[in-house]
Design a protein around this motif. Structure first.
Motif, PDB file in Angstrom:
ATOM      1  N   GLU A   5       0.828  -1.198   0.000  1.00 15.89           N
ATOM      2  CA  GLU A   5       0.000   0.000   0.000  1.00 15.89           C
ATOM      3  C   GLU A   5       0.870   1.259   0.000  1.00 15.89           C
ATOM      4  O   GLU A   5       0.557   2.234  -0.674  1.00 15.89           O
ATOM      5  CB  GLU A   5      -0.945   0.002   1.202  1.00 15.89           C
ATOM      6  CG  GLU A   5      -2.037  -1.033   1.092  1.00 15.89           C
ATOM      7  CD  GLU A   5      -2.860  -1.147   2.364  1.00 15.89           C
ATOM      8  OE1 GLU A   5      -2.581  -0.428   3.345  1.00 15.89           O
ATOM      9  OE2 GLU A   5      -3.792  -1.960   2.366  1.00 15.89           O
ATOM     10  N   LYS A   6       1.973   1.236   0.732  1.00 14.71           N
ATOM     11  CA  LYS A   6       2.881   2.381   0.763  1.00 14.71           C
ATOM     12  C   LYS A   6       3.524   2.592  -0.609  1.00 14.71           C
ATOM     13  O   LYS A   6       3.660   3.714  -1.071  1.00 14.71           O
ATOM     14  CB  LYS A   6       3.973   2.187   1.820  1.00 14.71           C
ATOM     15  CG  LYS A   6       3.479   2.345   3.227  1.00 14.71           C
ATOM     16  CD  LYS A   6       4.614   2.178   4.217  1.00 14.71           C
ATOM     17  CE  LYS A   6       4.123   2.306   5.636  1.00 14.71           C
ATOM     18  NZ  LYS A   6       5.202   2.110   6.611  1.00 14.71           N
ATOM     19  N   ILE A   7       3.899   1.496  -1.248  1.00 19.12           N
ATOM     20  CA  ILE A   7       4.507   1.587  -2.578  1.00 19.12           C
ATOM     21  C   ILE A   7       3.488   2.116  -3.581  1.00 19.12           C
ATOM     22  O   ILE A   7       3.804   2.981  -4.397  1.00 19.12           O
ATOM     23  CB  ILE A   7       5.069   0.220  -3.018  1.00 19.12           C
ATOM     24  CG1 ILE A   7       6.243  -0.157  -2.119  1.00 19.12           C
ATOM     25  CG2 ILE A   7       5.490   0.247  -4.472  1.00 19.12           C
ATOM     26  CD1 ILE A   7       6.727  -1.561  -2.299  1.00 19.12           C
ATOM     27  N   LEU A   8       2.273   1.595  -3.507  1.00 23.03           N
ATOM     28  CA  LEU A   8       1.225   2.058  -4.395  1.00 23.03           C
ATOM     29  C   LEU A   8       0.950   3.546  -4.182  1.00 23.03           C
ATOM     30  O   LEU A   8       0.799   4.313  -5.136  1.00 23.03           O
ATOM     31  CB  LEU A   8      -0.053   1.237  -4.177  1.00 23.03           C
ATOM     32  CG  LEU A   8      -1.205   1.527  -5.128  1.00 23.03           C
ATOM     33  CD1 LEU A   8      -0.776   1.266  -6.569  1.00 23.03           C
ATOM     34  CD2 LEU A   8      -2.403   0.690  -4.775  1.00 23.03           C
ATOM     35  N   PHE A   9       0.933   3.969  -2.929  1.00 26.50           N
ATOM     36  CA  PHE A   9       0.743   5.383  -2.617  1.00 26.50           C
ATOM     37  C   PHE A   9       1.876   6.226  -3.205  1.00 26.50           C
ATOM     38  O   PHE A   9       1.637   7.284  -3.777  1.00 26.50           O
ATOM     39  CB  PHE A   9       0.669   5.584  -1.095  1.00 26.50           C
ATOM     40  CG  PHE A   9       0.571   7.021  -0.690  1.00 26.50           C
ATOM     41  CD1 PHE A   9      -0.617   7.716  -0.845  1.00 26.50           C
ATOM     42  CD2 PHE A   9       1.667   7.688  -0.165  1.00 26.50           C
ATOM     43  CE1 PHE A   9      -0.717   9.049  -0.494  1.00 26.50           C
ATOM     44  CE2 PHE A   9       1.578   9.023   0.189  1.00 26.50           C
ATOM     45  CZ  PHE A   9       0.382   9.702   0.038  1.00 26.50           C
ATOM     46  N   SER A  10       3.107   5.737  -3.086  1.00 29.09           N
ATOM     47  CA  SER A  10       4.259   6.453  -3.652  1.00 29.09           C
ATOM     48  C   SER A  10       4.145   6.561  -5.161  1.00 29.09           C
ATOM     49  O   SER A  10       4.468   7.594  -5.753  1.00 29.09           O
ATOM     50  CB  SER A  10       5.568   5.745  -3.299  1.00 29.09           C
ATOM     51  OG  SER A  10       5.764   5.736  -1.919  1.00 29.09           O
ATOM     52  N   VAL A 172      11.826   7.098 -14.444  1.00 25.09           N
ATOM     53  CA  VAL A 172      12.704   6.126 -13.772  1.00 25.09           C
ATOM     54  C   VAL A 172      12.140   5.788 -12.397  1.00 25.09           C
ATOM     55  O   VAL A 172      12.109   4.606 -12.005  1.00 25.09           O
ATOM     56  CB  VAL A 172      14.152   6.665 -13.673  1.00 25.09           C
ATOM     57  CG1 VAL A 172      14.984   5.832 -12.728  1.00 25.09           C
ATOM     58  CG2 VAL A 172      14.797   6.716 -15.052  1.00 25.09           C
ATOM     59  N   LEU A 173      11.688   6.800 -11.657  1.00 23.03           N
ATOM     60  CA  LEU A 173      11.097   6.541 -10.340  1.00 23.03           C
ATOM     61  C   LEU A 173       9.867   5.639 -10.449  1.00 23.03           C
ATOM     62  O   LEU A 173       9.690   4.715  -9.656  1.00 23.03           O
ATOM     63  CB  LEU A 173      10.717   7.849  -9.662  1.00 23.03           C
ATOM     64  CG  LEU A 173      11.867   8.664  -9.088  1.00 23.03           C
ATOM     65  CD1 LEU A 173      11.365  10.023  -8.620  1.00 23.03           C
ATOM     66  CD2 LEU A 173      12.517   7.928  -7.941  1.00 23.03           C
ATOM     67  N   ILE A 174       9.038   5.910 -11.434  1.00 24.92           N
ATOM     68  CA  ILE A 174       7.826   5.106 -11.612  1.00 24.92           C
ATOM     69  C   ILE A 174       8.194   3.665 -11.958  1.00 24.92           C
ATOM     70  O   ILE A 174       7.623   2.713 -11.410  1.00 24.92           O
ATOM     71  CB  ILE A 174       6.928   5.734 -12.702  1.00 24.92           C
ATOM     72  CG1 ILE A 174       6.362   7.061 -12.197  1.00 24.92           C
ATOM     73  CG2 ILE A 174       5.812   4.785 -13.111  1.00 24.92           C
ATOM     74  CD1 ILE A 174       5.681   7.893 -13.259  1.00 24.92           C
ATOM     75  N   ILE A 175       9.149   3.481 -12.847  1.00 18.62           N
ATOM     76  CA  ILE A 175       9.562   2.131 -13.242  1.00 18.62           C
ATOM     77  C   ILE A 175      10.164   1.381 -12.054  1.00 18.62           C
ATOM     78  O   ILE A 175       9.855   0.206 -11.839  1.00 18.62           O
ATOM     79  CB  ILE A 175      10.557   2.192 -14.430  1.00 18.62           C
ATOM     80  CG1 ILE A 175       9.818   2.673 -15.687  1.00 18.62           C
ATOM     81  CG2 ILE A 175      11.222   0.847 -14.672  1.00 18.62           C
ATOM     82  CD1 ILE A 175      10.722   3.018 -16.843  1.00 18.62           C
ATOM     83  N   VAL A 176      10.999   2.050 -11.265  1.00 16.43           N
ATOM     84  CA  VAL A 176      11.622   1.402 -10.095  1.00 16.43           C
ATOM     85  C   VAL A 176      10.549   0.959  -9.111  1.00 16.43           C
ATOM     86  O   VAL A 176      10.579  -0.171  -8.608  1.00 16.43           O
ATOM     87  CB  VAL A 176      12.641   2.356  -9.430  1.00 16.43           C
ATOM     88  CG1 VAL A 176      13.054   1.850  -8.060  1.00 16.43           C
ATOM     89  CG2 VAL A 176      13.858   2.540 -10.327  1.00 16.43           C
ATOM     90  N   VAL A 177       9.593   1.826  -8.840  1.00 15.29           N
ATOM     91  CA  VAL A 177       8.522   1.472  -7.905  1.00 15.29           C
ATOM     92  C   VAL A 177       7.699   0.320  -8.470  1.00 15.29           C
ATOM     93  O   VAL A 177       7.358  -0.632  -7.746  1.00 15.29           O
ATOM     94  CB  VAL A 177       7.629   2.704  -7.610  1.00 15.29           C
ATOM     95  CG1 VAL A 177       6.377   2.309  -6.860  1.00 15.29           C
ATOM     96  CG2 VAL A 177       8.414   3.744  -6.823  1.00 15.29           C
ATOM     97  N   PHE A 178       7.386   0.363  -9.758  1.00 17.43           N
ATOM     98  CA  PHE A 178       6.606  -0.696 -10.383  1.00 17.43           C
ATOM     99  C   PHE A 178       7.333  -2.036 -10.299  1.00 17.43           C
ATOM    100  O   PHE A 178       6.744  -3.066  -9.951  1.00 17.43           O
ATOM    101  CB  PHE A 178       6.310  -0.321 -11.842  1.00 17.43           C
ATOM    102  CG  PHE A 178       5.491  -1.343 -12.568  1.00 17.43           C
ATOM    103  CD1 PHE A 178       6.057  -2.180 -13.514  1.00 17.43           C
ATOM    104  CD2 PHE A 178       4.127  -1.477 -12.301  1.00 17.43           C
ATOM    105  CE1 PHE A 178       5.304  -3.123 -14.176  1.00 17.43           C
ATOM    106  CE2 PHE A 178       3.365  -2.428 -12.955  1.00 17.43           C
ATOM    107  CZ  PHE A 178       3.953  -3.238 -13.903  1.00 17.43           C
ATOM    108  N   LEU A 179       8.637  -2.039 -10.625  1.00 14.14           N
ATOM    109  CA  LEU A 179       9.422  -3.280 -10.547  1.00 14.14           C
ATOM    110  C   LEU A 179       9.505  -3.794  -9.121  1.00 14.14           C
ATOM    111  O   LEU A 179       9.447  -5.005  -8.881  1.00 14.14           O
ATOM    112  CB  LEU A 179      10.824  -3.063 -11.121  1.00 14.14           C
ATOM    113  CG  LEU A 179      10.885  -2.858 -12.636  1.00 14.14           C
ATOM    114  CD1 LEU A 179      12.300  -2.505 -13.058  1.00 14.14           C
ATOM    115  CD2 LEU A 179      10.404  -4.101 -13.363  1.00 14.14           C
TER     116      LEU A 179
END
Length: 188
Positions: A5-10, A172-179
Motif C-alpha cells: 500500500e505504501k509503494i502504491l501510494f508512492s 525512472v522513479l515510476i519504473i523502479v517502484v513498479f518493478l
C-alpha cells in the motif's frame, strides 16, 4: 500488505506530481516592473517574460485596491506578454496577476506586487515644462538598466533542470517502484 500500500501510494503520488514538476519549465523569468519594485517614472507598459513560449490564451490583469485597472491592449509574442496602458499609472500599490497557458496546455498563475511613487511636479514654472522631456528620457534609460539588471539576476538564480531531464527522472522513479511491487508479489 502494508508495504504494498505504501509503494502504491508512492507511485500514485509520483504520477500526480509529475505534471506539476514538468510545468515548472514555463515559469516567470523577468518582469517590468519587477516584484516589489517602486516605480518613480510614468509607467505606460507592463511586460512579463517566461521560460518558454506561451499561448495567445495567456492573459494578465492589473489590480489597485481590489479594483481592476484595464489594459488598453495585451499582446503575447512567443515567451513575452506585454500590457499597454491607456494612461500612466498613478501613485499607489498595484498587483499584476498573470495567467499563462504553455505549449503543453498547463495553466500557470502568478502575481507581481509593485508600487508607483512618482515625485509630484511643481505646476506653473517654465522650467517644469521643458525638464520632463529630458528627465523622461533619463528615467526611461534608468528603467531599462533596472530591467536588464533584474533579468540577469533572474537568469542567474534560475537553475531549473530541463524538461526532458525532469520527465526522465519521474519515469525512472515510476519504473523502479513498479518493478519493486512486481518483485514483492513474486516473492509471496
Amino acid at each position: 500488505m502494508i508495504l504494498d500500500e505504501k509503494i502504491l501510494f508512492s507511485l500514485i503520488l509520483s504520477l500526480l506530481l509529475l505534471p506539476t514538476i514538468a510545468s515548472a519549465h514555463m515559469g516567470l523569468v523577468s518582469s517590468t516592473p519587477s516584484k516589489g519594485e517602486v516605480v518613480k517614472a510614468d509607467l505606460n507598459e507592463i511586460s512579463t517574460v517566461f521560460k518558454s513560449q506561451i499561448e495567445t490564451l495567456s492573459t494578465m490583469k492589473l489590480m489597485m485596491d481590489n479594483k481592476e485597472v484595464p489594459f488598453a491592449q495585451i499582446k503575447v509574442i512567443e515567451s513575452k506578454m506585454v500590457g499597454k496602458l491607456s494612461a500612466p499609472l498613478e501613485n499607489g500599490s498595484y498587483q499584476l496577476e498573470w495567467k499563462i497557458v504553455g505549449e503543453d496546455g498547463h495553466p500557470i498563475t502568478g502575481a507581481i506586487p509593485f508600487s508607483v511613487k512618482k515625485a509630484k511636479s511643481e505646476e506653473g514654472t517654465n522650467s517644469s515644462l521643458t525638464e520632463p522631456k529630458a528627465s523622461s528620457k533619463e528615467k526611461s534609460k534608468e528603467l531599462e538598466k533596472q530591467s536588464d539588471t533584474q533579468k540577469s539576476k533572474n537568469e542567474e538564480t534560475s537553475s531549473t533542470p530541463s524538461l526532458p531531464l525532469i520527465i526522465m527522472i519521474g519515469l525512472v522513479l515510476i519504473i523502479v517502484v513498479f518493478l519493486f511491487v512486481l518483485l514483492k508479489k513474486k516473492n509471496k
